[in-house]
Design a protein around this motif. Structure first.
Motif, PDB file in Angstrom:
ATOM      1  N   PHE A  32      35.649  38.411  51.339  1.00  0.00           N
ATOM      2  CA  PHE A  32      36.396  37.354  51.999  1.00  0.00           C
ATOM      3  C   PHE A  32      37.403  36.785  50.998  1.00  0.00           C
ATOM      4  CE2 PHE A  32      32.259  37.338  54.162  1.00  0.00           C
ATOM      5  CZ  PHE A  32      32.682  37.572  55.464  1.00  0.00           C
ATOM      6  N   GLY A  33      38.623  36.704  51.344  1.00  0.00           N
ATOM      7  CA  GLY A  33      39.635  36.182  50.443  1.00  0.00           C
ATOM      8  C   GLY A  33      40.093  37.218  49.442  1.00  0.00           C
ATOM      9  N   LYS A  34      40.881  36.780  48.496  1.00  0.00           N
ATOM     10  CA  LYS A  34      41.422  37.658  47.474  1.00  0.00           C
ATOM     11  C   LYS A  34      40.606  37.524  46.188  1.00  0.00           C
ATOM     12  CE  LYS A  34      45.994  37.084  49.541  1.00  0.00           C
ATOM     13  NZ  LYS A  34      47.384  36.596  49.363  1.00  0.00           N
ATOM     14  N   SER A  35      41.054  38.156  45.108  1.00  0.00           N
ATOM     15  CA  SER A  35      40.337  38.078  43.838  1.00  0.00           C
ATOM     16  C   SER A  35      40.586  36.741  43.152  1.00  0.00           C
ATOM     17  CB  SER A  35      40.777  39.221  42.917  1.00  0.00           C
ATOM     18  OG  SER A  35      40.402  40.474  43.443  1.00  0.00           O
ATOM     19  N   ASP A  36      39.689  36.410  42.230  1.00  0.00           N
ATOM     20  CA  ASP A  36      39.824  35.235  41.368  1.00  0.00           C
ATOM     21  C   ASP A  36      39.942  35.747  39.930  1.00  0.00           C
ATOM     22  OD1 ASP A  36      39.376  33.585  43.625  1.00  0.00           O
ATOM     23  OD2 ASP A  36      37.212  33.824  43.378  1.00  0.00           O
ATOM     24  N   PRO A  37      41.085  36.249  39.520  1.00  0.00           N
ATOM     25  CA  PRO A  37      41.192  37.000  38.267  1.00  0.00           C
ATOM     26  C   PRO A  37      41.271  36.120  37.003  1.00  0.00           C
ATOM     27  CG  PRO A  37      43.297  36.983  39.401  1.00  0.00           C
ATOM     28  CD  PRO A  37      42.322  36.295  40.307  1.00  0.00           C
ATOM     29  N   PHE A  38      40.746  36.684  35.916  1.00  0.00           N
ATOM     30  CA  PHE A  38      40.915  36.107  34.586  1.00  0.00           C
ATOM     31  C   PHE A  38      40.959  37.243  33.569  1.00  0.00           C
ATOM     32  CE2 PHE A  38      36.337  36.416  35.106  1.00  0.00           C
ATOM     33  CZ  PHE A  38      35.839  36.733  33.849  1.00  0.00           C
ATOM     34  N   LEU A  39      41.504  36.956  32.390  1.00  0.00           N
ATOM     35  CA  LEU A  39      41.654  37.944  31.319  1.00  0.00           C
ATOM     36  C   LEU A  39      40.664  37.664  30.195  1.00  0.00           C
ATOM     37  CD1 LEU A  39      45.559  38.069  30.950  1.00  0.00           C
ATOM     38  CD2 LEU A  39      44.102  39.576  32.320  1.00  0.00           C
ATOM     39  N   VAL A  40      40.165  38.732  29.587  1.00  0.00           N
ATOM     40  CA  VAL A  40      39.303  38.634  28.412  1.00  0.00           C
ATOM     41  C   VAL A  40      39.927  39.472  27.301  1.00  0.00           C
ATOM     42  CG1 VAL A  40      37.010  39.006  27.447  1.00  0.00           C
ATOM     43  CG2 VAL A  40      37.253  38.360  29.860  1.00  0.00           C
ATOM     44  N   PHE A  41      40.206  38.841  26.148  1.00  0.00           N
ATOM     45  CA  PHE A  41      40.816  39.524  25.007  1.00  0.00           C
ATOM     46  C   PHE A  41      39.741  39.857  23.970  1.00  0.00           C
ATOM     47  CE2 PHE A  41      44.225  37.434  27.106  1.00  0.00           C
ATOM     48  CZ  PHE A  41      45.380  38.127  26.806  1.00  0.00           C
ATOM     49  N   THR A  64      44.009  34.938  44.462  1.00  0.00           N
ATOM     50  CA  THR A  64      45.351  35.520  44.369  1.00  0.00           C
ATOM     51  C   THR A  64      45.277  36.908  43.745  1.00  0.00           C
ATOM     52  OG1 THR A  64      47.581  35.254  43.470  1.00  0.00           O
ATOM     53  CG2 THR A  64      45.774  34.442  42.125  1.00  0.00           C
ATOM     54  N   LEU A  65      46.187  37.755  44.142  1.00  0.00           N
ATOM     55  CA  LEU A  65      46.337  39.066  43.514  1.00  0.00           C
ATOM     56  C   LEU A  65      47.552  39.101  42.597  1.00  0.00           C
ATOM     57  CD1 LEU A  65      45.539  41.403  46.560  1.00  0.00           C
ATOM     58  CD2 LEU A  65      43.981  40.497  44.825  1.00  0.00           C
ATOM     59  N   ASN A  66      48.246  37.972  42.520  1.00  0.00           N
ATOM     60  CA  ASN A  66      49.436  37.865  41.669  1.00  0.00           C
ATOM     61  C   ASN A  66      49.330  36.622  40.778  1.00  0.00           C
ATOM     62  OD1 ASN A  66      51.114  40.080  43.006  1.00  0.00           O
ATOM     63  ND2 ASN A  66      50.643  38.748  44.759  1.00  0.00           N
ATOM     64  N   PRO A  67      48.342  36.583  39.921  1.00  0.00           N
ATOM     65  CA  PRO A  67      48.085  35.378  39.117  1.00  0.00           C
ATOM     66  C   PRO A  67      49.133  35.166  38.033  1.00  0.00           C
ATOM     67  CG  PRO A  67      46.688  37.148  38.359  1.00  0.00           C
ATOM     68  CD  PRO A  67      47.412  37.665  39.573  1.00  0.00           C
ATOM     69  N   VAL A  68      49.378  33.922  37.698  1.00  0.00           N
ATOM     70  CA  VAL A  68      50.155  33.552  36.513  1.00  0.00           C
ATOM     71  C   VAL A  68      49.245  32.651  35.683  1.00  0.00           C
ATOM     72  CG1 VAL A  68      52.199  32.402  35.608  1.00  0.00           C
ATOM     73  CG2 VAL A  68      52.344  33.694  37.748  1.00  0.00           C
ATOM     74  N   TRP A  69      48.736  33.200  34.580  1.00  0.00           N
ATOM     75  CA  TRP A  69      47.819  32.437  33.743  1.00  0.00           C
ATOM     76  C   TRP A  69      48.591  31.473  32.847  1.00  0.00           C
ATOM     77  CZ3 TRP A  69      46.909  37.752  34.491  1.00  0.00           C
ATOM     78  CH2 TRP A  69      45.753  38.052  35.229  1.00  0.00           C
ATOM     79  N   GLN A  70      47.948  30.398  32.486  1.00  0.00           N
ATOM     80  CA  GLN A  70      48.579  29.405  31.612  1.00  0.00           C
ATOM     81  C   GLN A  70      48.832  30.005  30.229  1.00  0.00           C
ATOM     82  OE1 GLN A  70      46.232  25.842  31.445  1.00  0.00           O
ATOM     83  NE2 GLN A  70      46.172  25.577  33.677  1.00  0.00           N
ATOM     84  N   ALA A  71      49.909  29.580  29.612  1.00  0.00           N
ATOM     85  CA  ALA A  71      50.178  30.003  28.226  1.00  0.00           C
ATOM     86  C   ALA A  71      49.066  29.493  27.319  1.00  0.00           C
ATOM     87  CB  ALA A  71      51.530  29.473  27.767  1.00  0.00           C
TER      88      ALA A  71
END
Length: 457
Positions: A116-125, A146-153
């Motif tokens: 249900f809904g779209k992904s909740d993406p995050f990055l791991v370095f 969202t499938l088009n995330p813009v993560w905070q700087a």
């Protein structure tokens, strides 16, 4: 819910740091790292408390152990026979890189993982380690639905990202966040600091894109070379050197550094030539010394411990060979106040007190200078193993006492030089008088030429 509290022991344990809390997992991988000063001559014990202070394990090995191996500890619940899992500790000696980088990423058409809904993406370095393994160094925030995330700087020290090695592999994973902690893997890509520094680019099929990359230099070191003004070491060197050089006939000064790893093999030295030439460490004038100092900062890695006795003994060997009064040696030591060989330094000063030499110590930085004050010997004559120095040959001043509040560095340097050199004439005279050395005959008076000078125009 897990977190670890790190305790550091000197004479007693005190809390040094606490990791972040990680929910809904029995295998937490903590992002927060801790930087500890390592002193090879001391045993530095650590204790780790896991959870809400209910599970504890004690480490009875020093930091050097961590630097060489991945160390495993079994968490003790306090109940006989019951273990609560394993704490894995990994450490690495930090490079002296002082850069930080501000980065921002975005995603485009990421995989949809939620029913249900779209992904909740995050990055791991992940940064790669010297043994080829990877360690988490940063997690972004979760961008919901969202499938088009813009993560905070975000800003991260380059040491944390790659330990100053621009070509070391950096692995970035993309996950879809789930409340129960079973985050869904979307994809990953590998890059490096050097690749990132080239600016905006597209990395892989998962369409994760670098939006911005901005490098910032953090001047946390007292040796930081500001392009607009001298650092404290350089100001002290210039202030004292420009006056004392007028008392030297050839204006050639040997300049030594102490407490650094030297290229190419990383050997630690406490009396290395600043100009890189151990056979001829002499520099032409104070400007030559300054240039050698700047060049050495680019080639050596500052490293502990901090030993004074090698450079004192180095100068003392020269002074011991000239006792007829024809030469007098002045050693200028500029230090942040840390000293690892106090007993040996006292012994060296006591031995040097009978030689034609004086020692000037300028303390830079905010540290307490109790050890330097003790070496000064103005109140209590310095001694070593029951033997007192023949005379007072050390003058110590803290540079911070001479910083002009209006920012006038020329005035600061003038005040510093005046007080630093105040005791040198008396120290010089006391040596000559106790040895019955009298001044050499004055040179003959100047006699003008008998014939008038002729000039051609």
């Amino acid at each position: 819910m897990f977190f670890i509290v790190l305790f550091f022991c000197h004479t007693f344990f005190f809390q040094f740091g606490r990791t972040e809390v990680i929910d809904n997992t029995l295998n937490p991988d903590f992002v927060r790292k801790f930087i500890l000063d390592y002193f090879f001559e001391e045993r530095q014990n650590l204790r780790f408390d896991l959870g809400e202070m209910c599970v504890k394990t004690t480490c009875d090995c020093d930091l050097l152990t961590f630097c060489h191996d991945e160390v495993f500890f079994f968490a003790d619940s306090g109940i006989p026979g019951k273990k609560c899992g394993t704490i894995i500790v990994k450490a690495e000696e930090l490079n002296n890189c002082r850069e930080s980088v501000m980065m921002q990423f975005c995603g485009n058409k990421l995989d949809k993982k939620d029913f249900f809904g779209k992904s909740d993406p995050f990055l791991v370095f992940h940064r790669s380690n010297e043994d080829g393994t990877f360690t988490i160094c940063h997690k972004t925030e979760v961008v919901k639905n969202t499938l088009n995330p813009v993560w905070q700087a975000f800003k991260i020290p380059v040491r944390a990202l790659c330990n100053g090695d621009y070509d070391r592999t950096i692995k970035v994973e993309v996950y879809d966040w789930d409340r129960d902690g079973s985050h869904d893997f979307i994809g990953e890509f590998s890059t490096s600091y050097r690749e990132l520094s080239r600016g905006q680019s597209q990395f892989n099929v998962y369409e994760v894109t670098l939006l911005s990359f901005l490098v910032d230099i953090e001047p946390t070191s007292l040796h930081y070379m500001n392009p607009y003004q001298l650092n404290a070491y350089a100001m002290a060197l210039k202030a004292v050197g420009e006056i004392i050089q007028d008392y030297d006939s050839d204006k050639m000064f040997p300049a030594l550094g102490f407490g650094a790893k030297l290229p190419p093999d990383g050997r630690v030295s406490h009396e290395f030539a600043l100009n890189g030439n151990p056979q001829n460490p002499y520099c032409a004038g104070i400007e030559g010394v300054m240039e050698a100092y700047y060049q050495s900062l680019k080639s050596v890695q500052l490293y502990g411990p901090t030993n004074f006795s090698p450079v004192i003994n180095h100068v003392a060997r020269y002074a011991a060979s000239v006792k007829d009064g024809s030469q007098y040696f002045v050693l200028l030591i500029i230090t942040d106040g840390v000293i690892s060989d106090m007993a040996q330094t006292k012994e060296s000063i006591v031995n040097a007190a009978c030689l034609p030499m004086s020692i000037i110590i300028v303390g830079v930085g905010p540290a307490e200078f109790d050890a330097m004050i003790e070496l000064d010997g103005d109140e209590v004559r310095i001694s070593s193993r029951g033997r007192y120095a023949e005379r007072d040959i050390v003058q110590f001043v803290p540079f911070r006492d001479y910083i002009d509040r209006t920012g006038n560095h020329i005035l600061s340097m003038a005040r510093l030089a005046k007080d630093v050199l105040a005791e040198i004439p008396d120290q010089f005279l006391s040596y000559m008088k106790t040895r019955g050395i009298k001044p050499s005959p004055a040179p003959p008076p100047y006699t003008p030429p008998s014939q008038p000078l002729q000039t051609m125009i």
